[in-house]
Motif scaffolding. Sequence first.
Motif, mmCIF file in Angstrom:
data_model
loop_
_atom_site.group_PDB
_atom_site.id
_atom_site.type_symbol
_atom_site.label_atom_id
_atom_site.label_comp_id
_atom_site.label_asym_id
_atom_site.label_seq_id
_atom_site.Cartn_x
_atom_site.Cartn_y
_atom_site.Cartn_z
ATOM 1 N N ARG A 121 0.760 -1.270 0.040
ATOM 2 C CA ARG A 121 -0.090 -0.112 0.083
ATOM 3 C C ARG A 121 1.034 1.073 -0.161
ATOM 4 N N ARG A 122 2.123 1.252 0.362
ATOM 5 C CA ARG A 122 3.033 2.496 0.562
ATOM 6 C C ARG A 122 3.802 2.376 -0.630
ATOM 7 N N GLY A 123 3.445 1.625 -1.629
ATOM 8 C CA GLY A 123 4.271 1.798 -2.949
ATOM 9 C C GLY A 123 5.239 0.696 -3.295
ATOM 10 N N VAL A 124 5.515 -0.024 -2.335
ATOM 11 C CA VAL A 124 6.340 -1.371 -2.884
ATOM 12 C C VAL A 124 5.539 -2.431 -3.825
ATOM 13 N N PRO A 125 6.083 -2.485 -5.145
ATOM 14 C CA PRO A 125 5.219 -3.375 -6.078
ATOM 15 C C PRO A 125 5.332 -4.828 -5.381
ATOM 16 N N PHE A 126 4.197 -5.334 -6.041
ATOM 17 C CA PHE A 126 3.949 -6.795 -5.353
ATOM 18 C C PHE A 126 4.914 -7.660 -5.748
ATOM 19 N N ALA A 127 5.564 -7.500 -6.938
ATOM 20 C CA ALA A 127 6.407 -8.438 -7.657
ATOM 21 C C ALA A 127 7.913 -8.389 -6.502
#
Length: 437
Positions: free
Chosen positions: A221-227
Amino acid sequence: MRFFSICSVGCILFLANLTAYAQQQTTREGLTSDEVVARSGVPASAVAAVVNDAVVTTYDVRQRMRLMLISARGQIPPEAFPQLQAQALQDLVEEQLKIQETDQFEVTVPEREVDQELTVMAAQSNISLSQLLESLKQTGISEQSLRQQVRTDIAWPQLVQGRYQDRVRVSEDEVETTLERMREDANKEQFLLSEVCIPVDNPSQAQQYYQGGLQLIEQMRRGVPFAIVAQQFSACTTAAVGGDMGWVRAGELPPELDTAVRELPVGSVTNPIPSEGAFMILAIRDKREAVVPGEPSFTLAYAGADASMGGNAARAALEKIKTAEICSGSNLRIDLGEGVGYSYLENVTLGQINEKFRPFIEDLSRGDQSAVIEDGGYYHSAYVCDKDEGLGLPSRDALENRIYSRQLSRIGRQYLRDLERESMVDIREENLQPPNG
C-alpha cells in the motif's frame, strides 16, 4: 538491472524471531559458539551469527542487503530497511544450514552450472555475463557472494529430491480429480495471478504469521510493488519471477483460494488466506473468459534472435530451443547466446498469435518446432511444448509435475525446519548496526 534472487525457503523476514531458533548450546563437535568464533579468526564484533561450526559476518549481511536492493531496483522504502536486514540475516543462516547439509551428503555443483545460472540472470536483464559481473563490482558486491547464493539454490533442491523423491506419490486419481474439476470450470473465467507464500511452520504461532502477512500488504500500500515483495519475502518457487503464477483456470486452485480470486476485482490483493500449511497472498492482475471450446491453444517456447547476428548464427541459436528447457517454465539451462531472447507462452490461441506467424504454428503438434521466420529485424521460432484442442487445460504430464513440485517443496520446507531445530544457531543482534538509507 534485475537480479532474480531465489528467496530461501521460509525467509519471511519478520514472521519469526531470529533469536527464537531452538538450538543446541554446542555444535556436534562439542564447541560453544564463542569457541567457533575464536577458531574462525573473525573478530567477535564482526560476527552476526554462528551456525554450527560456521560464522555469518556483518559483512555477509551487508552484501546480501545490497543484492536485495539491486534486485528491488531501489524500490524498498527506507523504513523497511530494518526488516530487510533481518531477512538478509535469516536468509544467510538458512543458506549456511543448506550448505552444511549438502556438503555432508557430498552434493556438488559444477562451476559451469553456476555460470549458466548467472548467464540466465544476465540475459533476463539484456546484458552479458561479463557485464553482470562488472556491474556487481561497481556496486561493491562480491561476485563470490552471488555465486555462493546461486550454488546453494541449485544444490539444495537436488538434495531434497535425491533424499525424498520416493516419498512423493502423485496418483492417477489425484491428477484426474484435478483435471475433472478444471473441465467442470472450463467455461468460467481465467485469472492472471501473482502469489506470496508464507509457510506456517508452527501452528501455535499462526496469528503472528498472519500479522506478518498483513505487514507485507501494508508495504504494498505504501508503494512497494507486489513483484518486489514476492521476490524478497515469498517462500514459493515463483519468488524468482516476482510471484508470477501466469494464467490460472477456475477450479485449478484449492477451493479457499479459488473462491477469493473469483470474488475480487482486477487489481485487488487478498488478505492472507490459510491454505495447505501456509498463508497465501494473491494479486489478481487480470481476468478473461476461458478459451472457446474447440479452439486450439498452444503452449509455446518462443525465441527471437536479432537479425544483425546473421541468418546462420541465428538459426543455430534457435535450434537449441528444444533442449533449453524453456518448456518447464523455469530458467534457461542452455544459453541461447547474446542477442537471443526467449519466452514461455502458455495456452495461447491462434488468434493471439501475430497473423504473420499463424501459418507456421497452426498445423504443428506437441514436440514440433516451427520454421525460422525473419521479420521486423528479428529471426523467430517457436517450439510446441503442448497443444490443447479445445478446453485450454494443461497436459496430464504438466499437471502431474506441478503437483509433484508442490509436494516436494513442502517436504523441503520441513527438512529445513528440522535442521534448524537440530542445530546451534546463535544470533548476535548486538553486532548489527541499524541500516541506513
